[in-house]
Design an enzyme around this catalytic site. Structure first.
Site, PDB file in Angstrom:
ATOM      1  N   SER A 193       0.909  -1.196  -0.025  1.00 20.99           N
ATOM      2  CA  SER A 193       0.016  -0.117   0.074  1.00 20.99           C
ATOM      3  C   SER A 193       0.654   1.033  -0.046  1.00 20.99           C
ATOM      4  CB  SER A 193      -1.008  -0.016   1.178  1.00 20.99           C
ATOM      5  OG  SER A 193      -1.848   0.896   1.224  1.00 20.99           O
ATOM      6  N   ASP A 418      -8.890  -5.134  -6.224  1.00 16.91           N
ATOM      7  CA  ASP A 418      -8.591  -3.961  -5.377  1.00 16.91           C
ATOM      8  C   ASP A 418      -8.967  -2.886  -6.151  1.00 16.91           C
ATOM      9  OD1 ASP A 418      -7.359  -2.210  -3.667  1.00 16.91           O
ATOM     10  OD2 ASP A 418      -5.529  -2.528  -4.258  1.00 16.91           O
ATOM     11  N   HIS A 477      -6.464  -5.970  -1.988  1.00 16.39           N
ATOM     12  CA  HIS A 477      -5.368  -5.247  -1.689  1.00 16.39           C
ATOM     13  C   HIS A 477      -4.420  -5.868  -0.831  1.00 16.39           C
ATOM     14  CE1 HIS A 477      -3.857  -1.048  -1.126  1.00 16.39           C
ATOM     15  NE2 HIS A 477      -3.421  -1.102  -0.026  1.00 16.39           N
TER      16      HIS A 477
END
Length: 503
Positions: A193, A418, A477
């Protein structure tokens, strides 16, 4: 049945070890240590894996606690770490660092729900051994950073990634002074991330001054990373993502027409078809008039939030991190991404005592921000697209190309489910990046090109000029959490244990 048996037993995973289950009152056979540390200071950090609260098996020896970010005896800023030696004696010369993103999200999300030896995933009643733990492959160091994250102590004072990297390297110097048997190890920096900012900047600083750490940096791994401007990864691909996932995001035709109008007006509709080429035709511009000075979409062009709000109305369990999530909502023992937990594991005082953590309220993601917004007056998002006061230029537009050139291997992975950062936006970032004298990948990413033995096709993979990009089916994600067997295989490739990320 054969696949199920393989998953349960961990066949073909090298040195996955059988872990005995513990009942209250049972004696637990101690797991042997693969490495010992002679510095007496290491003893204060020792964690007995047979005595971790609520963990019904011996997870093995580890070390956890706070260490300062500098050698200054008056240093008040300290990072909290949890170090797990590898369970495979053949891999004791490997060391991997892991950070989560945020900014300000704890690396212990990764440890407990993604790639650590203990798995307590969303919806699990209790912890289980993780057959795909990265400790099979390397010594692992999970660090809550920067200052202000998790159990870490001190007042956040950084405004950019260069300062973050300097503080992390300072911490690593103190860590290696205690655990000095790790000096000289091969080293990899990994994360996910917002780690797309953290990891390349940390690696770039290490490559710029190799004498700063007595480690041999080999490369990096970043999962679903923030590596370019938000408008590219969050807005431009948004409508096309919804259209491709209509069964999961079934917005009605009237609303879809309104989204289409916004996409057309803001220059998003044909953007990917025009610029996502192999090889690219030149520098890739942003759609004119669609973004602010902080490289977010203008309010009139902000599709991402509109789509999430509308989808949540028809699916109250909608999760941008994995769009396949449906009702009921799975609980998380870490209280993330939704606070519906019975308790937060790291807020139990017996857990804090077991890992030498301070008795403070632990949060999966820090509030307030870990970057000093008052010191950075550019904007609340940083003049170059960073978040919460981070003024650094996104890594694909700054340090990442140089890191690729200096590394043996760099791996970027992305979950195809995601919606927080979309894979087509990451593809654009790669195609707009120049390394080793060429811009982007020169040949297309072949569909169905990532496979795993005994499981079949699990995604798409492509490698050129030391950069490997992998897209995973079934994953959102947090790829080591959602498809741990696939992420594990790419890490084997990163470490040079296999010739290809695909089986």
């Amino acid at each position: 049945m054969r696949v199920l048996s393989w998953l349960l037993l961990g066949v073909n995973l090298g040195c996955v070890r059988a872990l005995s289950v513990r009942r209250e009152g049972d004696l637990v056979e101690k797991r042997a240590e693969t490495i010992t540390f002679n510095n007496p200071a290491a003893k204060q950090f020792y964690v007995d894996g047979a005595k971790l609260p609520l963990v019904p098996f011996d997870a093995g020896p580890s070390y956890a606690g706070l260490l300062p970010i500098s050698s200054d005896p008056n240093e008040t800023r300290k990072l909290f770490f949890w170090f797990w030696p590898t369970n495979n004696p053949a891999n004791v010369k490997n060391l991997m660092f892991w950070t989560n993103g945020g900014p300000g999200c704890s690396a212990f999300q990764g440890l407990l729900e993604e790639n650590g030896p203990i798995s307590w995933n969303w919806g699990q009643a209790g912890p289980t051994p993780n057959p795909w733990t990265w400790t099979n492959l390397s010594n692992m160091l999970w660090v809550e950073q920067p200052v202000g994250t998790g159990f870490s102590q001190g007042t956040p004072n950084i405004t950019n990634e260069d300062q973050l990297a300097d503080q992390l390297i300072g911490f690593m110097q103190q860590f290696l002074n205690v655990f000095d048997e790790l000096k000289g190890n091969d080293f990899w920096v990994t994360g996910e991330s917002y780690g797309g900012f953290y990891v390349p900047y940390i690696a770039s600083h290490i490559y710029a001054d190799p004498s700063a750490l007595d480690l041999k940096l080999k490369g990096i791994f970043i999962s679903d990373p923030s590596i370019t401007y938000p408008i590219v990864q969050k807005e431009i691909p948004a409508l096309r993502f919804v259209q491709a996932n209509k069964n999961l995001m079934p917005l009605n035709s009237t609303y879809m027409r309104s989204l289409q109008k916004i996409s057309d007006t803001c220059g998003f509709t044909n953007y990917l078809d025009k610029y996502l080429k192999y090889p690219p035709k030149g520098p890739i511009p942003l759609p004119k008039g669609s973004f602010t000075k902080t490289y977010r979409a203008h309010k009139k062009c902000a599709l991402n939030q509109r789509i999430m709000d509308a989808t949540t109305l028809i699916n109250p369990a909608f999760d941008q991190y994995r769009v396949t999530d449906m009702w009921p909502i799975d609980w998380s023992v870490l209280g993330f991404p939704r606070a519906i937990e019975k308790f937060v594991y790291f807020n139990r005082t017996d857990v804090q005592d077991a890992i030498h953590a301070p008795h403070v309220k632990w949060e999966a993601c820090a509030t307030p921000p870990v970057f000093n917004e008052t010191a950075n007056h550019n904007s609340s998002f940083g003049i170059n697209g960073g978040k919460d006061g981070d003024s650094s230029v996104p890594s694909a537009l700054s340090v990442l190309p140089g890191v690729i050139e200096k590394s043996e291997r760099v791996v970027i992975v992305h979950g195809l489910e995601d919606f927080s950062f979309m894979p087509e936006g990451t593809r654009i970032a790669i195609q707009n990046m120049t390394w080793e004298g060429k811009q982007g990948f020169q040949t297309p990413i072949k569909p169905e090109s990532f496979t795993r033995k005994n499981m079949g096709v699990l995604g798409n993979a492509h490698t050129e000029r030391k950069l490997t990009y992998v897209e995973f089916y079934f994953s959102g994600h947090m790829t080591p959490q959602f498809v741990p067997w696939a992420a594990y295989q790419t890490v084997e490739y990163l470490l040079g244990m296999r010739d290809s990320p695909s089986s």
